[in-house]
Scaffold this motif. Structure first.
Motif, PDB file in Angstrom:
ATOM      1  N   HIS A   1     -19.219  11.187   9.197  1.00 27.61           N
ATOM      2  CA  HIS A   1     -18.011  11.442   9.986  1.00 27.61           C
ATOM      3  C   HIS A   1     -17.022  12.201   9.133  1.00 27.61           C
ATOM      4  CE1 HIS A   1     -19.289   8.379  12.917  1.00 27.61           C
ATOM      5  NE2 HIS A   1     -19.668   7.689  11.866  1.00 27.61           N
ATOM      6  N   SER A   2     -16.247  13.063   9.765  1.00 30.12           N
ATOM      7  CA  SER A   2     -15.125  13.651   9.038  1.00 30.12           C
ATOM      8  C   SER A   2     -13.907  12.765   9.297  1.00 30.12           C
ATOM      9  CB  SER A   2     -14.875  15.089   9.490  1.00 30.12           C
ATOM     10  OG  SER A   2     -14.658  15.136  10.870  1.00 30.12           O
ATOM     11  N   PRO A   3     -13.037  12.655   8.311  1.00 30.52           N
ATOM     12  CA  PRO A   3     -11.940  11.685   8.417  1.00 30.52           C
ATOM     13  C   PRO A   3     -10.829  12.119   9.367  1.00 30.52           C
ATOM     14  CG  PRO A   3     -11.733  12.944   6.404  1.00 30.52           C
ATOM     15  CD  PRO A   3     -13.017  13.376   7.034  1.00 30.52           C
TER      16      PRO A   3
ATOM     17  N   SER B   1     -10.536  11.860  13.756  1.00 25.92           N
ATOM     18  CA  SER B   1     -11.810  11.945  13.053  1.00 25.92           C
ATOM     19  C   SER B   1     -12.818  12.629  13.956  1.00 25.92           C
ATOM     20  CB  SER B   1     -12.278  10.541  12.684  1.00 25.92           C
ATOM     21  OG  SER B   1     -12.335   9.743  13.843  1.00 25.92           O
ATOM     22  N   GLY B   2     -13.879  13.116  13.328  1.00 34.70           N
ATOM     23  CA  GLY B   2     -14.859  13.858  14.112  1.00 34.70           C
ATOM     24  C   GLY B   2     -16.258  13.717  13.558  1.00 34.70           C
ATOM     25  N   PRO B   3     -17.148  14.563  14.013  1.00 34.32           N
ATOM     26  CA  PRO B   3     -18.529  14.486  13.537  1.00 34.32           C
ATOM     27  C   PRO B   3     -18.631  14.886  12.068  1.00 34.32           C
ATOM     28  CG  PRO B   3     -18.229  16.427  14.892  1.00 34.32           C
ATOM     29  CD  PRO B   3     -16.963  15.661  14.979  1.00 34.32           C
TER      30      PRO B   3
END
Lengths: 293, 227
Positions: free
Chosen positions: A275-277, A284-286
């Motif tokens: 995950h990206s913060p 947050s994202g993929p």
């Protein structure tokens, strides 16, 4: 400095590949030597050649060590390390092989050949245990290492026996040609299974190297030797020439693909984030897995 | 028994590499060797792109592949989970390096220096001949942990008992502590936040946790994925 995409490991170079090539081929040759005795094949010279190949492989590994004079430490972890197990199996393999070569006792040769297969098995497991290299760690590599080692050994046998024992060649050669066909057929099936197991399981760069090498491996190591064996059957007067061609090509292709897998396609795992913060007020994202998409 | 782990809050890390420098300073690693470093990743596709800074290094796995493959038993695991290397046993075969899926291990065969022609005074002073030709990696500053414990200090709380990279972090992004202690700093962070561990599918059970969002703010992306 290395980046974020998987990069080619360089710690195991041509010397490590050399161990898989000569050690595997030597083990295979020992087995074929034992099998060929069923039709009156010779023992001494081919057994010694097999042992020499295995020894060359071990010597190459020794040259790769950072602290070569501590080499006896390699025996310290038989509980979990396949490298230790390979080194341990090499001992009875060499001792029994030497005893078989000097006495000519077939029972010793057969036991040495079984040790040779164990040695080959260890080589495969060494690669499977290397979790950091995706093209090595697939269990399907076992089939490839085993079939290729034996096929390479058969190829070297076909090359050597005409010069060594021309008088017994007529007995052995046709059977060996059939055996070679079966072995390269098995190796081809193992190769396809191996390649299939890498689907989405290896970095893009590694798969590109594997796929670029695949056609050469199949053509040189399987199609060409099959044609050569057919020609050997069609033209008995030229059987020797075509047999040697088939054997050499089958062996060379095995050495080629091992070199590719150990030194050219051995890209490491690289990095990944699931995950990206969110960071601050964001969302947050993929994640990402550089070099794999 | 304690199990020491590292937590990296990806929301906080700014990629300053102070941890990298602190590690090099503390452990006197050779040029090109980084036991701790921070990746600068680009995530997403234009125009929806963001940067993520990811501290990496030895993950001190509970199931370390490097230890299992090591033919010499030079790589071992302490009871507190720290994975160590005995430089006197290692033969430098490199098997652990190819077995590590985190690219955390290094091998330097010849003495190296920052400037090719000249060896600097501190390089003479910090010579590490025992590390030549063998595998090396992050130790979680185990010498600091041990020294701290002997002196009644708490690793992760008291700086003298805490890894240098954690002490140096300017954003409090790196946190070190005992995951077996439910009241510890790391246990609390893991209870309050969503986290992942790198390459978990390889079943190495890393001791390095990455926080990516708080549990209270369950994000839209994740809700969408669940739906």
């Amino acid at each position: 400095m290395n980046g974020i995409n998987p990069w080619l490991q360089t710690h195991w170079d041509w010397r490590a590949a050399g161990n898989f090539i000569t050690g595997g081929c030597g083990s295979g040759l020992l087995l074929i030597t034992a099998v060929a005795t069923l039709r009156g094949g010779p023992v001494t010279e081919l057994t010694l050649l097999s042992l020499a190949l295995v020894l060359v492989g071990l010597a190459l590994v020794w040259f790769e060590l950072g602290r070569p004079w501590r080499f006896l430490h390699v025996f310290f972890n038989p509980h979990t390390s396949w490298l230790t197990r390979e080194a341990i199996v090499a001992m009875p393999l060499l001792a029994l092989g030497l005893a078989a070569a000097s006495t000519g006792w077939l029972s010793l040769l057969w036991i040495a050949a079984i040790a040779g297969i164990a040695f080959l098995y260890c080589q495969g497991r060494i690669l499977v245990a290397a979790k950091g290299i995706p093209v090595w760690r697939t269990p399907r590599i076992m089939g490839l290492i085993l079939t290729s080692g034996i096929a390479e050994g058969c190829g070297v046998y076909l090359l050597v026996i005409p010069w060594l024992e021309p008088e017994t060649m007529g007995e052995i050669y046709p059977a060996l040609l059939t055996l070679l066909l079966i072995l390269i057929g098995g190796r081809l099936a193992a190769w396809w299974a191996y390649r299939d197991s890498l689907k989405d399981k290896a970095p893009k760069a590694a798969l590109e190297v594997i796929d670029r090498s695949s056609s050469i491996f199949i053509a040189v190591g399987h199609i060409a030797p099959t044609l050569a064996v057919m020609l050997a059957w069609l033209f008995p007067e030229a059987r020797l020439v075509w047999g040697v061609v088939a054997g050499v090509l089958a062996a060379l292709a095995g050495w080629f693909i091992k070199t590719v897998i150990i030194t050219r396609a051995a890209f490491n795992q690289g990095y990944a984030v699931e995950h990206s913060p969110a960071r601050g007020g964001g969302k947050s994202g993929p994640g990402t897995k550089p070099g794999w998409e | 028994m304690s199990r020491w782990v590292m937590v990296a809050d990806l929301n906080r890390c700014v990629g300053c590499q102070t941890c990298t420098a602190a590690c090099k300073h503390t452990n006197a690693t050779a040029p090109g060797v980084q036991w701790r470093k921070v990746l600068d990743l680009e995530v997403g596709e234009y125009p929806d792109v963001s940067r993520v800074f990811v501290p990496v290094g030895c993950q001190h796995c509970a199931e370390p592949p490097c230890m299992h493959v090591c033919p010499t038993t030079a790589t071992r695991q302490r009871e507190d989970g720290v994975v160590t290397i005995d430089y006197d046993l290692c033969i430098g075969c490199g098997y652990c390096i190819v077995a590590c899926p985190y690219q955390a291990r290094f091998k330097v065969t010849d003495p190296t220096q920052a400037y090719r022609q000249k060896r600097m005074p501190q390089e003479w002073k910090n010579e590490q001949p025992e590390r030549l030709g063998v595998a090396q990696k992050c130790t979680f500053c185990s010498d600091r942990i041990d020294h701290g414990l002997v002196n009644g200090l708490t690793p992760g709380i008291d700086p003298e008992a805490t890894p240098a990279c954690v002490n140096a972090c300017i954003a409090d992004a790196l946190v070190f502590g005992d995951i077996e202690d439910t009241s510890s700093n790391v246990s609390q962070l893991l209870a309050e936040n969503q986290y992942f561990r790198m390459h978990e599918e390889l079943e190495t059970e890393p001791g390095f946790y990455y926080l990516w969002d708080s549990k209270s703010d369950k994000n839209e992306w994740d809700s969408g994925r669940e739906a």
